[in-house]
Motif scaffolding. Structure first.
Motif, PDB file in Angstrom:
ATOM      1  N   ALA A 186      38.189  -9.345   8.820  1.00  0.00           N
ATOM      2  CA  ALA A 186      37.215  -7.968   8.817  1.00  0.00           C
ATOM      3  C   ALA A 186      36.819  -7.572   7.538  1.00  0.00           C
ATOM      4  O   ALA A 186      37.864  -7.474   6.519  1.00  0.00           O
ATOM      5  N   GLY A 215      39.111  -5.206   5.510  1.00  0.00           N
ATOM      6  CA  GLY A 215      40.340  -4.923   6.217  1.00  0.00           C
ATOM      7  C   GLY A 215      41.013  -6.189   6.900  1.00  0.00           C
ATOM      8  O   GLY A 215      40.198  -7.232   6.567  1.00  0.00           O
ATOM      9  N   ALA A 216      41.837  -5.886   7.935  1.00  0.00           N
ATOM     10  CA  ALA A 216      42.436  -6.906   8.467  1.00  0.00           C
ATOM     11  C   ALA A 216      42.255  -6.474  10.022  1.00  0.00           C
ATOM     12  O   ALA A 216      42.519  -5.166  10.284  1.00  0.00           O
ATOM     13  N   THR A 217      42.278  -7.412  11.084  1.00  0.00           N
ATOM     14  CA  THR A 217      42.156  -7.024  12.505  1.00  0.00           C
ATOM     15  C   THR A 217      42.911  -7.928  13.112  1.00  0.00           C
ATOM     16  O   THR A 217      42.994  -9.062  12.854  1.00  0.00           O
ATOM     17  N   ARG A 245      44.378  -8.700  17.227  1.00  0.00           N
ATOM     18  CA  ARG A 245      44.174  -8.296  18.824  1.00  0.00           C
ATOM     19  C   ARG A 245      45.567  -8.335  19.494  1.00  0.00           C
ATOM     20  O   ARG A 245      46.578  -9.225  19.243  1.00  0.00           O
ATOM     21  N   ARG A 279      41.955  -4.348  20.002  1.00  0.00           N
ATOM     22  CA  ARG A 279      41.931  -4.669  18.464  1.00  0.00           C
ATOM     23  C   ARG A 279      42.249  -3.793  17.585  1.00  0.00           C
ATOM     24  O   ARG A 279      41.509  -2.426  17.736  1.00  0.00           O
ATOM     25  N   THR A 295      42.058  -2.390  13.526  1.00  0.00           N
ATOM     26  CA  THR A 295      41.780  -2.749  12.279  1.00  0.00           C
ATOM     27  C   THR A 295      42.246  -1.672  11.256  1.00  0.00           C
ATOM     28  O   THR A 295      42.046  -0.754  11.333  1.00  0.00           O
ATOM     29  N   ARG A 354      42.485  -0.717   7.302  1.00  0.00           N
ATOM     30  CA  ARG A 354      41.687  -0.861   5.770  1.00  0.00           C
ATOM     31  C   ARG A 354      42.588   0.057   4.975  1.00  0.00           C
ATOM     32  O   ARG A 354      43.001   1.087   5.432  1.00  0.00           O
ATOM     33  N   THR A 366      39.786  -0.701  18.715  1.00  0.00           N
ATOM     34  CA  THR A 366      38.584  -1.083  19.623  1.00  0.00           C
ATOM     35  C   THR A 366      39.559  -1.369  20.971  1.00  0.00           C
ATOM     36  O   THR A 366      40.276  -2.448  20.837  1.00  0.00           O
TER      37      THR A 366
END
Length: 93
Positions: A23, A26-28, A30, A36, A38, A40, A52
């Motif tokens: 992302a 950042g990193a996401t 699940r 999800r 995320t 940052r 999310t």
């Protein structure tokens, strides 16, 4: 089965088999719940998490806590299981 997340310099969210998804900035990951998360990190090293929700889960409020350098995002339907010791909060690397 792990359902919550702990975050260090990179991102480790343990929720069973979780695959990080790239992302912007950042990193996401699940979660097994379909949510999800995320994470940052800004230039000062401060981390923020955004969630999310998965399908049918938009009404839920997620708890985000930073403790001992670890960022934890806890879905509300997992809180009781974590408190009871049936599900652990995850671990960071």
């Amino acid at each position: 089965m792990r359902i919550a997340a702990a975050v260090a310099a990179g991102l480790t969210l343990s929720a069973g088999a979780v695959t990080p998804i790239a992302a912007g900035g950042g990193a996401t990951v699940r979660l097994i719940t379909g949510d999800r998360v995320t994470v940052r990190t800004d230039v000062t090293g401060h981390r923020t998490a955004s969630v999310t929700p998965g399908e049918g889960r938009r009404h839920l409020l997620f708890r985000t806590v930073e403790e001992d350098g670890h960022l934890t995002v806890l879905p509300p339907d997992a809180a009781g299981l974590v408190t009871a010791g049936r599900v652990d909060r995850g671990s960071s690397t």
